[in-house]
Motif scaffolding. Structure first.
Motif, PDB file in Angstrom:
ATOM      1  N   ARG A   1      53.299 -14.981  15.804  1.00 46.06           N
ATOM      2  CA  ARG A   1      53.538 -14.308  14.449  1.00 46.06           C
ATOM      3  C   ARG A   1      54.938 -13.788  13.941  1.00 46.06           C
ATOM      4  N   LEU A   2      55.560 -13.220  15.116  1.00 45.90           N
ATOM      5  CA  LEU A   2      56.802 -12.512  15.061  1.00 45.90           C
ATOM      6  C   LEU A   2      57.805 -13.498  14.125  1.00 45.90           C
TER       7      LEU A   2
ATOM      8  N   GLN B   1      55.404 -20.159  19.185  1.00 46.84           N
ATOM      9  CA  GLN B   1      56.437 -19.148  18.043  1.00 46.84           C
ATOM     10  C   GLN B   1      57.292 -20.100  17.629  1.00 46.84           C
TER      11      GLN B   1
ATOM     12  N   LEU C   1      52.424  -7.285  23.067  1.00 47.33           N
ATOM     13  CA  LEU C   1      51.861  -7.974  22.147  1.00 47.33           C
ATOM     14  C   LEU C   1      50.989  -9.029  22.618  1.00 47.33           C
ATOM     15  N   ASN C   2      49.793  -9.420  21.969  1.00 43.63           N
ATOM     16  CA  ASN C   2      48.975 -10.558  22.509  1.00 43.63           C
ATOM     17  C   ASN C   2      49.606 -11.597  22.129  1.00 43.63           C
TER      18      ASN C   2
ATOM     19  N   GLN D   1      50.089 -12.581  18.370  1.00 48.12           N
ATOM     20  CA  GLN D   1      50.903 -11.601  17.478  1.00 48.12           C
ATOM     21  C   GLN D   1      52.306 -11.822  17.875  1.00 48.12           C
ATOM     22  N   PHE D   2      52.582 -12.459  19.033  1.00 50.48           N
ATOM     23  CA  PHE D   2      53.966 -12.716  19.578  1.00 50.48           C
ATOM     24  C   PHE D   2      54.419 -13.960  18.570  1.00 50.48           C
TER      25      PHE D   2
END
Ligand SMILES: Nc1ncnc2c1ncn2[C@@H]1O[C@H](COP(=O)(O)OP(=O)(O)OP(=O)(O)O)[C@@H](O)[C@H]1O
Ligand SMILES: [Mg+2]
Lengths: 219, 265
Positions: A88-89, A139, A81-82, A85-86
């Protein structure tokens, strides 16, 4: 506010700590210090409900959301994952276009705050140690926590990057009244950024002002 | 080729199986479970043979065996390295059992070939319906659990830190994996079902960098392989499994070269 009363934790027969008492006010920036194996990680896991307490009470008012940046992470070179996206988990699933737009706004705001906006498309596996730590932090923030727990997030970073990361956390602490619990083995960072420390010593926890901190409490 | 009714049914069932395998594969790879899916297919072989021996359908035997063993694995120690050693020990036992069950049963050896190498074109309408229902069931579970499962699969530690019930997610995932192995084995056979369950997902990682895109590419590669395989098998009369595995392996190595090329530019 987080209040801990007579908290005891044992793993089997091993007592990690006993009769721990302290309070952390909203918007405070405190550090948790003490030797390896003193129970710092175990304590914050109990605060979050990831580990069971043996006895005592933990009171967290208004059921505040806690954002936790764990001590260890397993992201290898091949991690697909970029960075965006990481991050957004940690968002909840939604079909509502309004909520999606709001999520994107929050993600972009945090990417900017953490200086990751230009790196958002980079594969996380290929990011540097400091960039990775910032992504872990981002995150945890994306969920809008009231309390942020950093578990050794600055270990293994070089001085400039450490300061950069801590300045950022300080800004969040001051601007958005985020409560920060900072676990560290770095006495300079403790003194520079926090006013109060909770020292893990002799199987219990002693609140103290950071002026009383000395190097030998860490090793 | 769609003039034949059995081809239509084989085609529809294979399509849904391919979609399932493509989705599950993304998670299998990111959870480091390629090895387990291989082992489950060997256990599935024993299950199918057992089904034949006791007179239930091979698919039912396979589902029972893979479900029980995947849940057993899930409740084993979570440490992956120790798990792999015990899994490979168990899997040899199951291959042996499968061979025993087959030799004890009175069925002809063509049954064994079907289990091992796949036989989508030869299955009945009733079986096609069963496969369809199972595939849809797996897809629905994935839609329901998508967000937490993606978090847990792509960042287990972060998912735990955020308070997700990762144990429950793991069990749910193992159930869908067991079902996917069982239904996937119906087209490509238990010998090669892990091709369909791991290669498209692994190839996708070389090409794209978000979970939705990984799913799209993986499902796309899985579908392309299965459709092309069915078509070429129909035209040439060679086995479907050969074409599917050849396609997926070639796609995998093309993906790998693309990634290396991109890294050097
Ligand atoms: N799940 C567990 N089971 C048994 N013992 C454990 C477990 N987790 C931690 N311990 C033990 O509890 C003690 C406290 O560990 P903990 O990780 O909380 O220390 P720490 O203060 O965070 O140390 P470090 O500074 O090295 O990170 C250690 O002796 C550790 O071995
Ligand atoms: Mg620790």
């Amino acid at each position: 506010m987080i209040e801990v009363k007579n908290l005891t934790k044992k793993f089997g027969k091993q007592v990690v700590f006993k009769d721990v008492n302290f309070k952390i006010e909203n918007g405070e920036f405190v550090s948790l210090v003490g030797r390896n194996g003193a129970g710092k990680t175990t304590l914050v896991k109990i605060l979050m409900g990831l580990e069971k307490k043996t006895s005592g009470d933990v009171i967290i008012d208004h059921k505040q959301k806690i954002g936790y940046v764990p001590q260890f992470r397993n992201i290898d070179l091949d991690y697909p994952l970029n960075i965006e996206q990481f991050i957004r988990l940690n968002l909840k699933w939604t079909m509502s276009p309004k909520q999606r737009a709001e999520d994107t706004r929050v993600v972009n705001k945090i990417l900017k705050e953490t200086n990751l906006i230009d790196l958002k498309d980079r594969a996380l596996g290929l990011a540097s140690g400091g960039e990775k730590q910032k992504a872990y932090l981002a995150q945890a923030l994306v969920n809008m926590p009231g309390v942020l727990i950093l578990d050794e997030s600055t270990a293994s970073l070089d001085v400039d990057v450490k300061i950069q990361l801590m300045d950022l956390v300080q800004e969040l602490n001051e601007k958005s009244k985020l409560t920060v619990i900072f676990i560290t083995h770095d006495s300079e960072l403790t003194k520079r950024y926090t006013k109060r420390a909770l020292l893990f010593e002799n199987k219990t926890v002693r609140p103290m002002s950071v002026d009383e901190i000395s190097e030998d409490m860490f090793e | 080729m769609f003039g034949y009714e059995f081809m239509q049914e084989a085609f529809i069932a294979s399509t849904f199986i391919a979609i399932t395998a493509g989705i599950v594969g993304v998670f299998v790879v990111s959870r480091n479970m390629s090895f387990l899916s291989h082992t489950l297919s060997e256990i599935g072989f024993a299950g199918a043979a057992f089904g034949i021996l006791v007179g239930i359908s091979p698919l039912a035997g396979m589902i029972i065996f893979t479900l029980v063993s995947s849940i057993a694995v899930g409740s084993l120690s979570t440490e992956s390295s120790r798990r792999e050693a015990s899994i490979s020990a168990i899997s040899s036992l199951f291959i042996g059992l499968g061979i025993l069950f087959l030799s004890l049963s009175s069925e002809s050896s063509s049954y064994a070939t079907n289990i091992l190498f796949g036989s989508i074109v030869g299955i009945s309408a009733k079986e096609v319906h069963q496969l369809l229902i199972l595939a849809l069931f797996v897809i629905v579970i994935f839609i329901i659990c998508y967000k937490p499962l993606a978090f847990d699969s792509f960042d287990h530690i972060g998912a735990r830190a955020s308070g997700l019930n990762t144990r429950l997610l793991s069990v749910i995932f193992l159930i869908t994996l067991a079902l996917s192995v069982s239904i996937g084995a119906q087209i490509v056979g238990s010998l090669l079902v892990f091709v369909l369950l791991t290669l498209p997902g692994a190839t996708a990682r070389y090409l794209v960098h978000s979970v939705p895109k990984l799913l799209m590419v993986s499902v796309g590669l899985s579908l392309a392989g299965v459709w092309l395989g069915l078509y070429l098998a129909f035209v040439t009369n060679w086995p479907v499994t050969f074409f599917i595995s050849a396609f997926e392996v070639i796609a995998y190595f093309l993906g790998l070269s693309y990634k290396n090329w991109k890294l050097s530019h």
